[in-house]
Motif scaffolding. Structure first.
Motif, PDB file in Angstrom:
ATOM      1  N   ARG A  46       2.610   8.949  -3.683  1.00  0.00           N
ATOM      2  CA  ARG A  46       1.415   9.761  -3.449  1.00  0.00           C
ATOM      3  C   ARG A  46       0.719   9.331  -2.167  1.00  0.00           C
ATOM      4  O   ARG A  46       0.228  10.159  -1.405  1.00  0.00           O
ATOM      5  CB  ARG A  46       0.471   9.644  -4.645  1.00  0.00           C
ATOM      6  CG  ARG A  46      -0.599  10.692  -4.651  1.00  0.00           C
ATOM      7  CD  ARG A  46      -1.312  10.729  -5.972  1.00  0.00           C
ATOM      8  NE  ARG A  46      -0.533  11.517  -6.936  1.00  0.00           N
ATOM      9  CZ  ARG A  46      -0.843  11.644  -8.205  1.00  0.00           C
ATOM     10  NH1 ARG A  46      -1.900  11.048  -8.710  1.00  0.00           N
ATOM     11  NH2 ARG A  46      -0.095  12.382  -9.003  1.00  0.00           N
ATOM     12  N   ARG A  47       0.684   8.051  -1.880  1.00  0.00           N
ATOM     13  CA  ARG A  47       0.070   7.562  -0.634  1.00  0.00           C
ATOM     14  C   ARG A  47       0.898   7.983   0.576  1.00  0.00           C
ATOM     15  O   ARG A  47       0.352   8.313   1.621  1.00  0.00           O
ATOM     16  CB  ARG A  47      -0.092   6.048  -0.688  1.00  0.00           C
ATOM     17  CG  ARG A  47      -1.101   5.614  -1.716  1.00  0.00           C
ATOM     18  CD  ARG A  47      -1.312   4.104  -1.669  1.00  0.00           C
ATOM     19  NE  ARG A  47      -1.855   3.682  -2.940  1.00  0.00           N
ATOM     20  CZ  ARG A  47      -1.417   2.665  -3.650  1.00  0.00           C
ATOM     21  NH1 ARG A  47      -0.433   1.915  -3.205  1.00  0.00           N
ATOM     22  NH2 ARG A  47      -1.967   2.370  -4.799  1.00  0.00           N
ATOM     23  N   THR A  73      -8.462   5.911  -6.738  1.00  0.00           N
ATOM     24  CA  THR A  73      -7.544   4.803  -6.512  1.00  0.00           C
ATOM     25  C   THR A  73      -6.938   4.771  -5.112  1.00  0.00           C
ATOM     26  O   THR A  73      -7.130   3.820  -4.357  1.00  0.00           O
ATOM     27  CB  THR A  73      -6.395   4.850  -7.549  1.00  0.00           C
ATOM     28  OG1 THR A  73      -6.957   4.892  -8.855  1.00  0.00           O
ATOM     29  CG2 THR A  73      -5.481   3.647  -7.423  1.00  0.00           C
ATOM     30  N   HIS A  74      -6.185   5.807  -4.800  1.00  0.00           N
ATOM     31  CA  HIS A  74      -5.341   5.757  -3.606  1.00  0.00           C
ATOM     32  C   HIS A  74      -6.123   5.772  -2.294  1.00  0.00           C
ATOM     33  O   HIS A  74      -5.861   4.960  -1.404  1.00  0.00           O
ATOM     34  CB  HIS A  74      -4.325   6.901  -3.639  1.00  0.00           C
ATOM     35  CG  HIS A  74      -3.423   6.832  -4.824  1.00  0.00           C
ATOM     36  ND1 HIS A  74      -2.572   5.780  -5.071  1.00  0.00           N
ATOM     37  CD2 HIS A  74      -3.255   7.682  -5.866  1.00  0.00           C
ATOM     38  CE1 HIS A  74      -1.915   5.983  -6.190  1.00  0.00           C
ATOM     39  NE2 HIS A  74      -2.309   7.138  -6.702  1.00  0.00           N
ATOM     40  N   ARG A 109      -8.060   2.521  -1.579  1.00  0.00           N
ATOM     41  CA  ARG A 109      -7.129   1.433  -1.239  1.00  0.00           C
ATOM     42  C   ARG A 109      -6.604   1.585   0.190  1.00  0.00           C
ATOM     43  O   ARG A 109      -6.491   0.618   0.930  1.00  0.00           O
ATOM     44  CB  ARG A 109      -5.977   1.430  -2.226  1.00  0.00           C
ATOM     45  CG  ARG A 109      -5.102   0.223  -2.086  1.00  0.00           C
ATOM     46  CD  ARG A 109      -4.206   0.090  -3.268  1.00  0.00           C
ATOM     47  NE  ARG A 109      -3.542  -1.196  -3.249  1.00  0.00           N
ATOM     48  CZ  ARG A 109      -2.636  -1.547  -4.120  1.00  0.00           C
ATOM     49  NH1 ARG A 109      -2.300  -0.734  -5.082  1.00  0.00           N
ATOM     50  NH2 ARG A 109      -2.058  -2.715  -4.043  1.00  0.00           N
ATOM     51  N   MET A 110      -6.267   2.805   0.566  1.00  0.00           N
ATOM     52  CA  MET A 110      -5.787   3.048   1.929  1.00  0.00           C
ATOM     53  C   MET A 110      -6.898   2.822   2.950  1.00  0.00           C
ATOM     54  O   MET A 110      -6.648   2.307   4.037  1.00  0.00           O
ATOM     55  CB  MET A 110      -5.212   4.461   2.035  1.00  0.00           C
ATOM     56  CG  MET A 110      -3.955   4.657   1.207  1.00  0.00           C
ATOM     57  SD  MET A 110      -3.394   6.376   1.180  1.00  0.00           S
ATOM     58  CE  MET A 110      -2.617   6.471   2.794  1.00  0.00           C
ATOM     59  N   THR A 141      -6.888  10.808  -9.085  1.00  0.00           N
ATOM     60  CA  THR A 141      -6.269   9.535  -8.700  1.00  0.00           C
ATOM     61  C   THR A 141      -6.408   9.265  -7.206  1.00  0.00           C
ATOM     62  O   THR A 141      -6.563   8.115  -6.802  1.00  0.00           O
ATOM     63  CB  THR A 141      -4.786   9.456  -9.111  1.00  0.00           C
ATOM     64  OG1 THR A 141      -4.062  10.501  -8.475  1.00  0.00           O
ATOM     65  CG2 THR A 141      -4.628   9.507 -10.612  1.00  0.00           C
ATOM     66  N   LEU A 142      -6.387  10.326  -6.396  1.00  0.00           N
ATOM     67  CA  LEU A 142      -6.629  10.119  -4.962  1.00  0.00           C
ATOM     68  C   LEU A 142      -8.037   9.572  -4.747  1.00  0.00           C
ATOM     69  O   LEU A 142      -8.230   8.587  -4.034  1.00  0.00           O
ATOM     70  CB  LEU A 142      -6.454  11.424  -4.182  1.00  0.00           C
ATOM     71  CG  LEU A 142      -5.038  11.932  -3.979  1.00  0.00           C
ATOM     72  CD1 LEU A 142      -5.056  13.300  -3.296  1.00  0.00           C
ATOM     73  CD2 LEU A 142      -4.196  10.950  -3.177  1.00  0.00           C
ATOM     74  N   ASN A 156       3.747   3.516  -2.925  1.00  0.00           N
ATOM     75  CA  ASN A 156       3.428   4.624  -3.809  1.00  0.00           C
ATOM     76  C   ASN A 156       3.700   5.954  -3.106  1.00  0.00           C
ATOM     77  O   ASN A 156       3.219   6.191  -1.998  1.00  0.00           O
ATOM     78  CB  ASN A 156       1.960   4.521  -4.224  1.00  0.00           C
ATOM     79  CG  ASN A 156       1.561   5.612  -5.168  1.00  0.00           C
ATOM     80  OD1 ASN A 156       1.254   6.718  -4.737  1.00  0.00           O
ATOM     81  ND2 ASN A 156       1.570   5.303  -6.455  1.00  0.00           N
ATOM     82  N   VAL A 197       0.835  -1.202   0.000  1.00  0.00           N
ATOM     83  CA  VAL A 197       0.000   0.000   0.000  1.00  0.00           C
ATOM     84  C   VAL A 197       0.871   1.254   0.000  1.00  0.00           C
ATOM     85  O   VAL A 197       0.594   2.217  -0.697  1.00  0.00           O
ATOM     86  CB  VAL A 197      -0.950   0.015   1.216  1.00  0.00           C
ATOM     87  CG1 VAL A 197      -1.632   1.362   1.367  1.00  0.00           C
ATOM     88  CG2 VAL A 197      -1.996  -1.086   1.088  1.00  0.00           C
TER      89      VAL A 197
END
Length: 188
Positions: free
Chosen positions: A25-26, A76-77, A80-81, A72-73, A23, A20
């Motif tokens: 960005r995460r 996707t991100h 997922r978080m 994308t946040l 990335n 996780v």
């Protein structure tokens, strides 16, 4: 980790956590959440992450840069978080907030800039050199016979103590959320 990840007893394996957090960005999301310490709006988060990614002040982030990060946040991100219970994300309100797990994740992230040697390798090297030094002193190899054995033992002890003190000092500035900018940006 796939979108089918299950959290058993509220715990993820180290592999799943690394998956996780691999990335950037995460990691930036975590940095921002840890600095703020409160729920944040997706728009504010996207602006700050874009600023870090493009290395520009928040005021100079273009609408295109912000939109790219925002999308994308959102898609996707953050989901997922949230699935991994690293954050709480309410897609309806656009609010993101840290969980109890958020603050614990920094132990999994060792930021090692560029060509710098990771601490674990440094200590392994220091241990190997110390063992070789002890063997040379024990075998009465010249020039290691010039100083008494206790002086060599003291040198090894001081080397490890000073290294540990430097490591502690250095590590304090390498934790997510402890600096204004993510550690990986601060070092470059």
């Amino acid at each position: 980790m796939s979108s089918q990840t299950t959290v058993i007893d509220g715990r993820l394996s180290k592999g799943e956590i690394f998956d996780v957090l691999r990335n950037q960005r995460r990691r930036f999301v975590l940095q921002y959440l840890k600095r703020r310490g409160e729920p944040v709006e997706l728009g504010d988060l996207a602006t700050q992450v874009a600023a870090w990614e493009y290395r520009t002040p928040c005021e100079k982030v273009t609408s295109e840069q912000r939109k790219r990060v925002y999308t994308t946040l959102q898609q996707t991100h953050l989901p997922r978080m949230a699935e991994a219970n690293i954050i709480e994300y309410d897609s309806d309100s656009g609010l993101i907030q840290p969980t109890t797990r958020t603050k614990d994740l920094s132990i999994y992230l060792e930021i090692v800039p560029g060509s710098e040697l990771p601490w674990r390798e440094y200590y392994l090297s220091l241990g190997a050199v110390s063992c070789a030094l002890c063997a040379a002193v024990w075998g009465n190899v010249y020039p290691f016979t010039v100083l008494p054995d206790v002086a060599w033992a003291m040198l090894i002890s001081v080397s490890f103590t000073v290294s540990a003190a430097i490591h502690i000092y250095y590590e304090q500035n390498m934790r997510l959320g402890d600096l204004e900018v993510p550690p990986e940006l601060d070092l470059e």
